[in-house]
Design a protein around this motif. Structure first.
Motif, PDB file in Angstrom:
ATOM      1  N   ARG A  63      -0.501   3.893   0.054  1.00 43.85           N
ATOM      2  CA  ARG A  63      -0.005   2.550   0.346  1.00 43.85           C
ATOM      3  C   ARG A  63       0.030   2.406  -1.204  1.00 43.85           C
ATOM      4  N   ALA A  64      -0.760   2.724  -2.379  1.00 45.80           N
ATOM      5  CA  ALA A  64      -0.698   2.630  -3.262  1.00 45.80           C
ATOM      6  C   ALA A  64       0.239   3.499  -4.047  1.00 45.80           C
ATOM      7  N   ALA A  65       0.370   4.434  -3.502  1.00 47.59           N
ATOM      8  CA  ALA A  65       1.729   5.642  -4.400  1.00 47.59           C
ATOM      9  C   ALA A  65       3.059   5.416  -4.221  1.00 47.59           C
ATOM     10  N   ILE A  66       3.336   4.628  -2.585  1.00 45.90           N
ATOM     11  CA  ILE A  66       4.856   3.907  -2.097  1.00 45.90           C
ATOM     12  C   ILE A  66       4.473   1.697  -3.471  1.00 45.90           C
ATOM     13  N   GLY A  67       4.123   1.910  -3.048  1.00 46.05           N
ATOM     14  CA  GLY A  67       3.934   0.174  -4.224  1.00 46.05           C
ATOM     15  C   GLY A  67       4.320   0.830  -5.522  1.00 46.05           C
ATOM     16  N   LEU A  68       3.509   1.812  -6.179  1.00 45.13           N
ATOM     17  CA  LEU A  68       4.173   1.756  -7.702  1.00 45.13           C
ATOM     18  C   LEU A  68       5.905   2.172  -7.400  1.00 45.13           C
ATOM     19  N   SER A  69       6.210   3.063  -6.751  1.00 41.14           N
ATOM     20  CA  SER A  69       6.934   3.735  -6.351  1.00 41.14           C
ATOM     21  C   SER A  69       8.101   2.422  -6.664  1.00 41.14           C
ATOM     22  N   GLU A  70       8.138   1.639  -5.852  1.00 38.84           N
ATOM     23  CA  GLU A  70       8.664   0.187  -5.299  1.00 38.84           C
ATOM     24  C   GLU A  70       9.180   0.234  -6.753  1.00 38.84           C
ATOM     25  N   LEU A  71       8.126  -0.333  -7.781  1.00 43.87           N
ATOM     26  CA  LEU A  71       8.568  -1.091  -8.431  1.00 43.87           C
ATOM     27  C   LEU A  71       9.233  -0.656 -10.032  1.00 43.87           C
ATOM     28  N   THR A  72       9.148   1.089  -9.830  1.00 47.22           N
ATOM     29  CA  THR A  72       9.156   1.380 -11.327  1.00 47.22           C
ATOM     30  C   THR A  72       9.117   3.083 -10.454  1.00 47.22           C
ATOM     31  N   ALA A  99       8.437   5.586 -11.341  1.00 48.85           N
ATOM     32  CA  ALA A  99       7.708   6.492 -11.190  1.00 48.85           C
ATOM     33  C   ALA A  99       8.037   7.816 -10.754  1.00 48.85           C
ATOM     34  N   VAL A 100       7.708   8.854 -10.454  1.00 51.62           N
ATOM     35  CA  VAL A 100       6.987   9.947  -9.292  1.00 51.62           C
ATOM     36  C   VAL A 100       5.048   9.693  -9.519  1.00 51.62           C
ATOM     37  N   VAL A 101       5.204   9.193  -8.797  1.00 51.81           N
ATOM     38  CA  VAL A 101       3.244   9.633  -7.671  1.00 51.81           C
ATOM     39  C   VAL A 101       3.599  10.550  -6.887  1.00 51.81           C
ATOM     40  N   LEU A 102       2.452  11.208  -7.387  1.00 49.71           N
ATOM     41  CA  LEU A 102       1.444  12.232  -6.865  1.00 49.71           C
ATOM     42  C   LEU A 102       0.497  11.611  -5.607  1.00 49.71           C
ATOM     43  N   VAL A 103       0.311  12.013  -5.091  1.00 50.43           N
ATOM     44  CA  VAL A 103      -0.950  11.411  -3.882  1.00 50.43           C
ATOM     45  C   VAL A 103      -1.042  13.174  -2.820  1.00 50.43           C
ATOM     46  N   VAL A 104      -2.814  13.330  -3.254  1.00 61.05           N
ATOM     47  CA  VAL A 104      -3.662  13.828  -2.314  1.00 61.05           C
ATOM     48  C   VAL A 104      -4.243  13.218  -1.351  1.00 61.05           C
ATOM     49  N   SER A 105      -4.176  13.537  -0.032  1.00 65.92           N
ATOM     50  CA  SER A 105      -4.867  13.004   0.811  1.00 65.92           C
ATOM     51  C   SER A 105      -6.780  13.365   0.535  1.00 65.92           C
ATOM     52  N   GLU A 106      -7.369  12.608   1.218  1.00 65.98           N
ATOM     53  CA  GLU A 106      -8.746  12.538   1.644  1.00 65.98           C
ATOM     54  C   GLU A 106      -9.004  13.658   2.675  1.00 65.98           C
ATOM     55  N   GLU A 107      -8.204  13.029   3.723  1.00 59.76           N
ATOM     56  CA  GLU A 107      -9.134  13.562   5.018  1.00 59.76           C
ATOM     57  C   GLU A 107      -8.117  14.557   5.763  1.00 59.76           C
ATOM     58  N   ARG A 108      -6.962  14.643   4.730  1.00 64.59           N
ATOM     59  CA  ARG A 108      -5.670  16.138   5.473  1.00 64.59           C
ATOM     60  C   ARG A 108      -5.538  16.780   4.251  1.00 64.59           C
ATOM     61  N   GLY A 109      -6.232  16.588   3.045  1.00 64.23           N
ATOM     62  CA  GLY A 109      -6.073  17.890   2.132  1.00 64.23           C
ATOM     63  C   GLY A 109      -4.593  17.841   1.641  1.00 64.23           C
ATOM     64  N   SER A 110      -3.577  17.193   1.527  1.00 63.79           N
ATOM     65  CA  SER A 110      -1.960  17.292   2.579  1.00 63.79           C
ATOM     66  C   SER A 110      -1.228  16.418   0.377  1.00 63.79           C
ATOM     67  N   MET A 111      -0.483  17.818   0.224  1.00 65.19           N
ATOM     68  CA  MET A 111       0.120  16.954  -1.110  1.00 65.19           C
ATOM     69  C   MET A 111       1.518  16.151  -0.860  1.00 65.19           C
ATOM     70  N   ARG A 112       1.467  14.775  -1.071  1.00 70.28           N
ATOM     71  CA  ARG A 112       2.981  13.966  -0.854  1.00 70.28           C
ATOM     72  C   ARG A 112       3.499  13.717  -1.997  1.00 70.28           C
ATOM     73  N   VAL A 113       4.636  13.396  -2.509  1.00 67.90           N
ATOM     74  CA  VAL A 113       5.493  12.689  -3.593  1.00 67.90           C
ATOM     75  C   VAL A 113       5.728  11.135  -3.214  1.00 67.90           C
ATOM     76  N   ALA A 114       5.652  10.394  -3.905  1.00 68.26           N
ATOM     77  CA  ALA A 114       6.103   8.902  -3.377  1.00 68.26           C
ATOM     78  C   ALA A 114       6.987   8.485  -4.650  1.00 68.26           C
ATOM     79  N   LEU A 115       8.410   8.245  -4.371  1.00 69.70           N
ATOM     80  CA  LEU A 115       9.209   8.384  -5.333  1.00 69.70           C
ATOM     81  C   LEU A 115      10.802   6.905  -5.018  1.00 69.70           C
ATOM     82  N   GLY A 116      10.904   6.067  -5.537  1.00 69.52           N
ATOM     83  CA  GLY A 116      11.737   4.633  -4.935  1.00 69.52           C
ATOM     84  C   GLY A 116      11.180   3.911  -3.548  1.00 69.52           C
ATOM     85  N   GLY A 117      10.016   4.068  -3.526  1.00 64.69           N
ATOM     86  CA  GLY A 117       9.758   3.457  -2.655  1.00 64.69           C
ATOM     87  C   GLY A 117       9.202   4.037  -0.759  1.00 64.69           C
ATOM     88  N   LYS A 118       9.685   5.172  -0.459  1.00 70.00           N
ATOM     89  CA  LYS A 118       9.265   6.071   0.026  1.00 70.00           C
ATOM     90  C   LYS A 118       8.967   7.100  -0.061  1.00 70.00           C
TER      91      LYS A 118
END
Length: 299
Positions: A197-206, A208-227
């Motif tokens: 949610r922090a990755a999505i929140g920052l991408s909503e207001l800027t 920025a390309v926000v990268l996030v790794v899940s601590e539970e599943r070990g997955s990699m995702r990208v947040a951009l433009g609030g998505k």
């Protein structure tokens, strides 16, 4: 008084063209955001107010007029983040050059893979055109070269800066342990963990390309433009970074042209649009509690 068609001057054409351009740019600023529905509501309100004045409904017209004055101030307060983001978008520089972007992104992608393999949660924001200085100020100021061991050390479990976000500017890590704004509470991603949610929140207001790794599943995702994009493997992550960051820095890709679908289409199709509700650190785990406290949210 209307001007005959034959008397239209160059200034009249220029005036109409500029007004049309401004209206179109204003539409682009609000299209695809929650502010778009507010604009429609304002138009309905203005239509009712105008009708009341034409029909001579004095009481209704007066009430709507006073409510409109108060409402303008209320909108500025309620939509301060959206207004700020819109003004930043207008003032973004065009074509800022990057520094050794390709090598940095390769290193960053490798670090993300290593973190995902070990299921180590991570949150990394790559600055593009909107400055991230105010968010960097919430963390620990650094000036370090982007490297795999350094990023692994920052996000290692029990490390002092593990729960915060990292900001990358060009080829340097400028801050770590930063607090990013949480995604607005519209319910779209409320089932996700605080890190996502922090990755999505920052991408909503800027932008920025926000990268996030899940601590539970070990997955990699990208947040951009609030998505929030889909789970990515290493090759797909590199392609995303190349399209969204490297090509934009060297001027071969227009960032604004990818909105409102901010993620480039990969070979497997536009799966990013499918929501996959999963928490990176569910409630009750130590990591989730620390992240929630740092973000100002109840664990």
């Amino acid at each position: 008084m209307l001007t005959p068609i034959g008397q239209i001057t160059f200034q009249d054409v220029l005036d109409i063209a500029l007004v049309t351009f401004l209206i179109y740019q204003g539409y682009l600023l609000v299209a695809g955001t929650r502010a778009f529905n507010v604009v429609r509501g304002i138009l309905v309100f203005a239509s009712v107010w105008g009708a009341a004045q034409l029909l001579g409904l004095t009481t209704l017209s007066t009430l709507l007029g006073r409510a409109g004055t108060v409402g303008l101030f209320a909108l500025v307060v309620l939509f301060q983040p959206e207004l700020r983001a819109a003004l930043e978008r207008v003032g973004r520089p065009r074509g800022r050059e990057g520094t050794d972007g390709s090598a940095v992104l390769q290193t960053l992608a490798r670090a993300m893979e290593r973190l995902a393999e070990r299921k180590t949660g991570a949150l990394i924001a790559i600055e593009r055109k909107t400055p991230l200085g105010e968010y960097a100020a919430t963390g620990v100021t650094l000036d370090a070269v982007v490297s795999v061991p350094f990023l692994e050390a920052l996000f290692a479990r029990n490390a002092p800066l593990h729960d915060g976000g990292v900001i990358i500017q060009g080829a340097r890590v400028v801050a770590a342990g930063c607090l990013f704004p949480l995604q607005s509470s519209d319910g779209t991603y409320r089932r996700y963990g605080t890190r996502h949610r922090a990755a999505i929140g920052l991408s909503e207001l800027t932008d920025a390309v926000v990268l996030v790794v899940s601590e539970e599943r070990g997955s990699m995702r990208v947040a951009l433009g609030g998505k929030l994009g889909p789970d990515l493997n290493g090759a797909e992550l590199r392609e995303q970074l190349r399209r969204l960051v490297y090509e934009a820095q060297i001027g071969t890709d227009d960032l604004d042209a990818v909105d409102p679908e901010p993620f480039p289409t990969l070979e497997r199709g536009p799966e990013w649009a499918v929501e996959r509700p999963t928490a990176d650190a569910p409630e009750g785990t130590p990591g989730a509690t620390k992240a929630a406290v740092r973000a100002g949210e109840r664990p």
